[in-house]
Design an enzyme around this catalytic site. Structure first.
Site, PDB file in Angstrom:
ATOM      1  N   ASP A  74       0.788  -1.233   0.000  1.00 16.95           N
ATOM      2  CA  ASP A  74       0.000   0.000   0.000  1.00 16.95           C
ATOM      3  C   ASP A  74       0.829   1.298   0.000  1.00 16.95           C
ATOM      4  OD1 ASP A  74      -2.058   1.827   0.186  1.00 16.95           O
ATOM      5  OD2 ASP A  74      -2.464   1.453   2.305  1.00 16.95           O
ATOM      6  N   ASN A 140      -7.079 -15.623   9.858  1.00 16.73           N
ATOM      7  CA  ASN A 140      -7.102 -14.725  11.015  1.00 16.73           C
ATOM      8  C   ASN A 140      -5.984 -13.693  10.953  1.00 16.73           C
ATOM      9  OD1 ASN A 140      -9.276 -16.064  12.313  1.00 16.73           O
ATOM     10  ND2 ASN A 140      -7.872 -17.657  13.043  1.00 16.73           N
ATOM     11  N   LYS A 142      -5.537 -11.369   8.732  1.00 18.45           N
ATOM     12  CA  LYS A 142      -5.951 -10.106   8.137  1.00 18.45           C
ATOM     13  C   LYS A 142      -7.470 -10.003   8.175  1.00 18.45           C
ATOM     14  CE  LYS A 142      -5.891  -7.491   3.780  1.00 18.45           C
ATOM     15  NZ  LYS A 142      -5.540  -7.526   2.345  1.00 18.45           N
ATOM     16  N   CYS A 439     -27.993 -44.042  -5.147  1.00 19.01           N
ATOM     17  CA  CYS A 439     -27.043 -44.234  -4.041  1.00 19.01           C
ATOM     18  C   CYS A 439     -26.255 -45.524  -4.229  1.00 19.01           C
ATOM     19  CB  CYS A 439     -27.775 -44.249  -2.710  1.00 19.01           C
ATOM     20  SG  CYS A 439     -28.702 -42.743  -2.367  1.00 19.01           S
TER      21      CYS A 439
END
Length: 530
Positions: A74, A140, A142, A439
Site C-alpha cells: 500500500d 485470522n 488479516k 445411491c
C-alpha cells in the site's frame, strides 16, 4: 534489483504481530529466505511512518542478500523513500495508474482481486505485473474486506488472465495442510494455474520458519512434478470401447482379491442396501460418521463415499475427505438433491472447497445444479425431463472445472474425465423404481475405485508414498466398472422368474451382484465412446 520476471513461487507476506514469543522479526525473515521464500511483501498496517521506513530498509538489505525482491504493501511513500522493488495495492488503495507513474520504471506492481470483474479491470489497464487472488481460505492474519473465494472460485479469475502475461498468486489461509488442495483446485477450465502462493502465519508464526518454508517449497515442487491428469490413465492413443470394457470387467477380480474397505457416509434411507451391495461384490463396508474416527479410517486402503442425502454428518464429511486426500484415497461424492435447498448447495460448495473428489456422481438434475444450468430441473432428489441436449459438453466442462471424473446416471449413463466421455446403455427400468438406486451406483463406483486404488498403490515403488492428494489408480475405469456392474446386474435380476416387482427385484439384484463375473460384464456391456 527488481527483475523483469520475478519468481512468485513462495511469496511471504510479513506480519510482526504473528511472531512467536522470543522470535526476532529480522531473524525470522532471514530464516524464511534461507528456506526458499522467493519474494517478500512488507505489510505494516499499524506502524508509524518512521518505524515502517526503518523496518523496510533493513528488510530490503536482508532480501537482497538472497537476490529476492521486496515489495511494500500500500504505502507508496515508503516504497519510494527506500527504493523498494515494487508495491502491492488493494482495491481501495491508490489507483494503479498513479502508482505506475510515481514508481521507477521496472517496479513490480501487484493488485488484489476477489472477482473475475476485478481481474478484468486489471487486464484492461495493462499496468499490473501480477494479481493477488483471495482470500482462498478463511484467515485470522488479516481482516477480510471481501468474501472468502474458496478453491473453486479461483478458476474463473484465472480464466480472465489466460491470454495475458499477468501472473497470479493466491493468498489467504494457505498452509502446508491445504496447499496441495489449493494448487490442484485453483485452476481455470483451460488449465491456467497459479504462479505462486502467498503465505503469512504458517511461516511468520513458526519458531523454525526455514523448515516451514522448505516444506512448502517441497509440496509446490511435488505438485509440479506430478501433472494433474484428472484421475485418468494417460493412454498412448484414445482407447476403444472394448479396451475400456475389458479393463472395467477385469477390475471385478481386483475387488475380490484386495477386498478394499469402502467407507460410506450415506443417508440413513439406504445404509443397509449399500452395505449389502458392497459385501456382495467382495469388498468390506463400514458406515462410520464420527469425525473422531476419520484419520484412522483413511489409513486403511480403499475408498470413501460421501452421500449427503440427509446431511446430518457434515463435520464427519469434512474430516473424512480431508484425511482421505492426505492418504491419496479416492473420494466419490454424491450430492443427492443438491438443487432442492440452498443449504444443500452451500454444503456441497463447502465440501468441494475443502477436499478434492476423485469422482462426482449425480443424476441430470444434480449435475445441472452443480454446473449452474437451467436446462434440467429437479424435484427433491429426482431429475425431471429428458436430460441435457448435449451431455458430453456439460460433463466435460464440469470435469475440467472440478478436476475430477463426472458420472451422470439416468436411463442412459454418461462418464467423463474432461477429455474422454463414454455413454453406457445398460440397465433395467426396475432399477429406477427402487429407493436409493442412485445411491447404489455411488457405492458400486466407490467399491471399484477403492479396488483400483489399492491395486495401484501395491504396484507403486516401495521407496515411499508420492506426495499428493490425487488418488492412485485409474478412477475413470473404476467409475465405468461401478456403473456397468450395477446396471448389468439389474438386467440379470429383472430376468429372474421369481422377480414380480420392486421388492423381489431388490433381493435378486444383490444376488446378481454377488454372482457377477468379468465374462458377464464383457458379454453384456453396452459402452460407446462419444
Amino acid at each position: 534489483m527488481s527483475s523483469p520476471s520475478p519468481d512468485y513461487t513462495l511469496y511471504l507476506v510479513t506480519g510482526r504481530e504473528l511472531l512467536p514469543p522470543g522470535k526476532d522479526y529480522y531473524e525470522s525473515l532471514n530464516e524464511s529466505l534461507e528456506g526458499g521464500v522467493t519474494i517478500v511483501q512488507i505489510r505494516e498496517k499499524n506502524t508509524d511512518t518512521r518505524e515502517f521506513l526503518e523496518i523496510a530498509k533493513r528488510s530490503k538489505e536482508i532480501c537482497h542478500r538472497y537476490g529476492v525482491p521486496l515489495l511494500i504493501n500500500d504505502r507508496i511513500d515508503i516504497a519510494l523513500a527506500m527504493n523498494a522493488d515494487g508495491i502491492h495495492i488493494g482495491q481501495s488503495d491508490m489507483p494503479i495508474e498513479i502508482a505506475r507513474k510515481l514508481l521507477p520504471a521496472g517496479s513490480i506492481i501487484g493488485v488484489s482481486v476477489n472477482t473475475p470483474a476485478e481481474a478484468e479491470e486489471v487486464v484492461k489497464g495493462g499496468l499490473a505485473d501480477y494479481v493477488g487472488i483471495g482470500a482462498l481460505w478463511a484467515t485470522n492474519s488479516k481482516k477480510l474486506t471481501s468474501p472468502v473465494l474458496g478453491i473453486r472460485g479461483v478458476g474463473p479469475i484465472l480464466q480472465t488472465l489466460e491470454k495475458t502475461s499477468i501472473k497470479a498468486v493466491a493468498i489467504g489461509g494457505i498452509k502446508s495442510s491445504n496447499l496441495l488442495r489449493s494448487l490442484h483446485g485453483a485452476v481455470s477450465p483451460n488449465g491456467r494455474a497459479l504462479d505462486g502462493i502467498a503465505v503469512v502465519s504458517e511461516i511468520v508464526s513458526s519458531h523454525q520458519p526455514s523448515v516451514v518454508a522448505q516444506r512448502l517449497c517441497q509440496i509446490i515442487r511435488a505438485s509440479k512434478d506430478q501433472p494433474f491428469n484428472l484421475f485418468s490413465r494417460i493412454y498412448a492413443e484414445p482407447p476403444t470401447a472394448q479396451v475400456l470394457v475389458d479393463s472395467a470387467a477385469h477390475l471385478l477380480r481386483s475387488v475380490k482379491e484386495y477386498r478394499p474397505l469402502v467407507h460410506q457416509i450415506t443417508n440413513n434411507v439406504t445404509i443397509n442396501q449399500l452395505a449389502n451391495a458392497t459385501l456382495a461384490l467382495g469388498a468390506s463396508p463400514i458406515m462410520a460418521t464420527s469425525p473422531h474416527e476419520m484419520e484412522d479410517l483413511a489409513k486403511i486402503p480403499g475408498a470413501l463415499l460421501i452421500n449427503f442425502g440427509t446431511i446430518s454428518d457434515k463435520e464427519g464429511m469434512l474430516a473424512a475427505g480431508h484425511y482421505a486426500n492426505l492418504e491419496r484415497k479416492p473420494i466419490v461424492f454424491d450430492p443427492v438433491g443438491i438443487g432442492a435447498t440452498a443449504y444443500r448447495r452451500t454444503t456441497a460448495n463447502e465440501l468441494l472447497n475443502t477436499w478434492q473428489a476423485a469422482v462426482i456422481k449425480g443424476n441430470a438434475g444434480e449435475i445441472a445444479s452443480l454446473i449452474g444450468s437451467n436446462e434440467v430441473k429437479s424435484h427433491g432428489v429426482d431429475s425431471l425431463g429428458s436430460g441435457f441436449s448435449s451431455p458430453k459438453e456439460i460433463l466435460c466442462a464440469l470435469a475440467k472445472r472440478e478436476r475430477c471424473i463426472i458420472v451422470m446416471t439416468g436411463e442412459t449413463d454418461y462418464i467423463s474425465d474432461g477429455n474422454l466421455t463414454v455413454k453406457l446403455s445398460n440397465g433395467s427400468a426396475l432399477l429406477g423404481d427402487i429407493t436409493g438406486s442412485g445411491c447404489l451406483a455411488g457405492s458400486t463406483v466407490a467399491t471399484f475405485c477403492g479396488a483400483e486404488n489399492k491395486r495401484s498403490k501395491r504396484s507403486e515403488p516401495s521407496s515411499g508414498e508420492v506426495e499428493g492428494i490425487l488418488a492412485a489408480g485409474d478412477m475413470f475405469v473404476g467409475a465405468i466398472a461401478g456403473v456397468l456392474t450395477l446396471t448389468i446386474a439389474s438386467e440379470l435380476a429383472a430376468q429372474r422368474p421369481e422377480v414380480h416387482g420392486t421388492g423381489t427385484f431388490l433381493s435378486a439384484l444383490i444376488d446378481e451382484l454377488y454372482n457377477l463375473t468379468p465374462e458377464k460384464i464383457i458379454q453384456r456391456a453396452k459402452l460407446e465412446v462419444v
